[in-house]
Design a protein around this motif. Structure first.
Motif, PDB file in Angstrom:
ATOM      1  N   ILE A  65       0.831  -1.202   0.000  1.00 41.73           N
ATOM      2  CA  ILE A  65       0.000   0.000   0.000  1.00 41.73           C
ATOM      3  C   ILE A  65       0.864   1.249   0.000  1.00 41.73           C
ATOM      4  O   ILE A  65       1.970   1.248   0.531  1.00 41.73           O
ATOM      5  CB  ILE A  65      -0.971   0.036   1.200  1.00 41.73           C
ATOM      6  CG1 ILE A  65      -0.212   0.041   2.527  1.00 41.73           C
ATOM      7  CG2 ILE A  65      -1.949  -1.120   1.137  1.00 41.73           C
ATOM      8  CD1 ILE A  65      -1.102   0.244   3.748  1.00 41.73           C
ATOM      9  N   ALA A  66       0.355   2.289  -0.623  1.00 41.35           N
ATOM     10  CA  ALA A  66       0.954   3.619  -0.568  1.00 41.35           C
ATOM     11  C   ALA A  66      -0.016   4.474   0.233  1.00 41.35           C
ATOM     12  O   ALA A  66      -1.145   4.709  -0.198  1.00 41.35           O
ATOM     13  CB  ALA A  66       1.153   4.190  -1.971  1.00 41.35           C
ATOM     14  N   LEU A  67       0.411   4.893   1.420  1.00 41.59           N
ATOM     15  CA  LEU A  67      -0.442   5.699   2.298  1.00 41.59           C
ATOM     16  C   LEU A  67      -0.265   7.177   1.987  1.00 41.59           C
ATOM     17  O   LEU A  67       0.855   7.673   1.897  1.00 41.59           O
ATOM     18  CB  LEU A  67      -0.059   5.470   3.762  1.00 41.59           C
ATOM     19  CG  LEU A  67      -0.452   4.139   4.374  1.00 41.59           C
ATOM     20  CD1 LEU A  67       0.180   4.002   5.748  1.00 41.59           C
ATOM     21  CD2 LEU A  67      -1.957   4.038   4.475  1.00 41.59           C
ATOM     22  N   PHE A  68      -1.374   7.872   1.876  1.00 40.40           N
ATOM     23  CA  PHE A  68      -1.361   9.313   1.645  1.00 40.40           C
ATOM     24  C   PHE A  68      -2.118   9.987   2.777  1.00 40.40           C
ATOM     25  O   PHE A  68      -3.221   9.565   3.133  1.00 40.40           O
ATOM     26  CB  PHE A  68      -2.026   9.657   0.305  1.00 40.40           C
ATOM     27  CG  PHE A  68      -1.211   9.254  -0.891  1.00 40.40           C
ATOM     28  CD1 PHE A  68      -0.441  10.186  -1.558  1.00 40.40           C
ATOM     29  CD2 PHE A  68      -1.211   7.940  -1.330  1.00 40.40           C
ATOM     30  CE1 PHE A  68       0.319   9.822  -2.655  1.00 40.40           C
ATOM     31  CE2 PHE A  68      -0.454   7.560  -2.429  1.00 40.40           C
ATOM     32  CZ  PHE A  68       0.315   8.499  -3.094  1.00 40.40           C
ATOM     33  N   PHE A  69      -1.520  11.036   3.318  1.00 38.91           N
ATOM     34  CA  PHE A  69      -2.123  11.786   4.419  1.00 38.91           C
ATOM     35  C   PHE A  69      -2.445  13.187   3.925  1.00 38.91           C
ATOM     36  O   PHE A  69      -1.634  13.810   3.258  1.00 38.91           O
ATOM     37  CB  PHE A  69      -1.141  11.872   5.599  1.00 38.91           C
ATOM     38  CG  PHE A  69      -0.830  10.536   6.195  1.00 38.91           C
ATOM     39  CD1 PHE A  69       0.182   9.746   5.662  1.00 38.91           C
ATOM     40  CD2 PHE A  69      -1.546  10.071   7.265  1.00 38.91           C
ATOM     41  CE1 PHE A  69       0.472   8.504   6.200  1.00 38.91           C
ATOM     42  CE2 PHE A  69      -1.265   8.827   7.817  1.00 38.91           C
ATOM     43  CZ  PHE A  69      -0.259   8.043   7.283  1.00 38.91           C
ATOM     44  N   GLY A  70      -3.610  13.679   4.284  1.00 41.63           N
ATOM     45  CA  GLY A  70      -4.017  15.014   3.873  1.00 41.63           C
ATOM     46  C   GLY A  70      -3.394  16.089   4.737  1.00 41.63           C
ATOM     47  O   GLY A  70      -2.901  15.826   5.833  1.00 41.63           O
ATOM     48  N   ALA A  71      -3.425  17.297   4.237  1.00 42.03           N
ATOM     49  CA  ALA A  71      -2.953  18.450   5.000  1.00 42.03           C
ATOM     50  C   ALA A  71      -3.903  18.671   6.174  1.00 42.03           C
ATOM     51  O   ALA A  71      -5.104  18.368   6.091  1.00 42.03           O
ATOM     52  CB  ALA A  71      -2.903  19.691   4.111  1.00 42.03           C
ATOM     53  N   GLU A  72      -3.384  19.204   7.249  1.00 38.90           N
ATOM     54  CA  GLU A  72      -4.192  19.359   8.460  1.00 38.90           C
ATOM     55  C   GLU A  72      -5.381  20.289   8.272  1.00 38.90           C
ATOM     56  O   GLU A  72      -6.458  20.019   8.779  1.00 38.90           O
ATOM     57  CB  GLU A  72      -3.299  19.825   9.609  1.00 38.90           C
ATOM     58  CG  GLU A  72      -2.291  18.757  10.001  1.00 38.90           C
ATOM     59  CD  GLU A  72      -1.290  19.241  11.015  1.00 38.90           C
ATOM     60  OE1 GLU A  72      -1.632  20.112  11.831  1.00 38.90           O
ATOM     61  OE2 GLU A  72      -0.161  18.731  10.994  1.00 38.90           O
ATOM     62  N   LYS A  73      -5.198  21.346   7.539  1.00 42.87           N
ATOM     63  CA  LYS A  73      -6.283  22.316   7.393  1.00 42.87           C
ATOM     64  C   LYS A  73      -7.343  21.860   6.378  1.00 42.87           C
ATOM     65  O   LYS A  73      -8.532  21.986   6.627  1.00 42.87           O
ATOM     66  CB  LYS A  73      -5.710  23.673   6.973  1.00 42.87           C
ATOM     67  CG  LYS A  73      -6.733  24.777   6.935  1.00 42.87           C
ATOM     68  CD  LYS A  73      -6.084  26.105   6.637  1.00 42.87           C
ATOM     69  CE  LYS A  73      -7.110  27.226   6.626  1.00 42.87           C
ATOM     70  NZ  LYS A  73      -6.496  28.504   6.309  1.00 42.87           N
ATOM     71  N   HIS A  74      -6.897  21.313   5.250  1.00 46.41           N
ATOM     72  CA  HIS A  74      -7.825  21.022   4.159  1.00 46.41           C
ATOM     73  C   HIS A  74      -8.082  19.530   3.928  1.00 46.41           C
ATOM     74  O   HIS A  74      -8.916  19.191   3.101  1.00 46.41           O
ATOM     75  CB  HIS A  74      -7.310  21.637   2.856  1.00 46.41           C
ATOM     76  CG  HIS A  74      -7.122  23.120   2.935  1.00 46.41           C
ATOM     77  ND1 HIS A  74      -8.176  23.998   3.035  1.00 46.41           N
ATOM     78  CD2 HIS A  74      -6.006  23.873   2.966  1.00 46.41           C
ATOM     79  CE1 HIS A  74      -7.714  25.233   3.110  1.00 46.41           C
ATOM     80  NE2 HIS A  74      -6.403  25.186   3.067  1.00 46.41           N
TER      81      HIS A  74
END
Length: 160
Positions: A65-74
């Motif tokens: 798997i390739a995990l992607f994390f979003g920006a804290e604000k958006h």
């Protein structure tokens, strides 16, 4: 910084991840390489507290798997939301809506590692791969890294 806004840059850079195991690769790009990851057999997994999603305990781990994390604000981008094969959320209770990205990454990676150990999913780098990764890191990060990398490659080559 031109047309790229700082929030956008940070969000896109967060798409990179650290090589923690032999099923991982280092990727740090301004545009997430979804197609290249899929061609290499990865499943795209985006973290979000806002969608019906898997938890770390039931996320399919039959492929890398390739995990992607979003920006804290958006949070995650529209593009990532469309490209993700799966979504994963960290269960939260009370008034907490989300964790910051470093806490989310730590919780998720810890939970997935624990699960992989219990389910006997192979993920540990071989000693040779660990050394090669460290040498590559030295080459990219340290002053004089290229010379150090050459020296260490010759030194460790005789051991493997």
């Amino acid at each position: 910084m031109g047309e790229l806004q700082l929030d956008s840059l940070v969000q896109q850079l967060q798409a990179g991840f650290l090589p923690l195991c032999d099923r991982c690769e280092t990727l740090l790009t301004l545009r997430p390489p979804f197609q290249q990851l899929r061609e290499k057999g990865y499943t795209i997994v985006a973290t979000t507290p806002h969608k019906d999603a898997y938890t770390p305990q039931d996320l399919p781990l039959d492929k890398p798997i390739a995990l992607f994390f979003g920006a804290e604000k958006h949070g995650i981008s529209e593009e990532l939301s469309k490209e993700a094969d799966y979504f994963v959320k960290i269960p939260m209770h009370g008034f907490t809506e989300s964790y910051n990205v470093s806490v989310s990454a730590a919780i998720l990676l810890s939970a997935l590692r624990t699960r992989m150990i219990h389910e006997k999913i192979p993920f540990i780098l071989s000693p040779e791969a660990q050394i090669n990764l460290k040498i590559d890191w030295c080459e990219k990060i340290l002053n004089g890294g290229t010379a150090l990398a050459e020296k260490y490659r010759l030194e460790f080559k005789k051991d493997f």
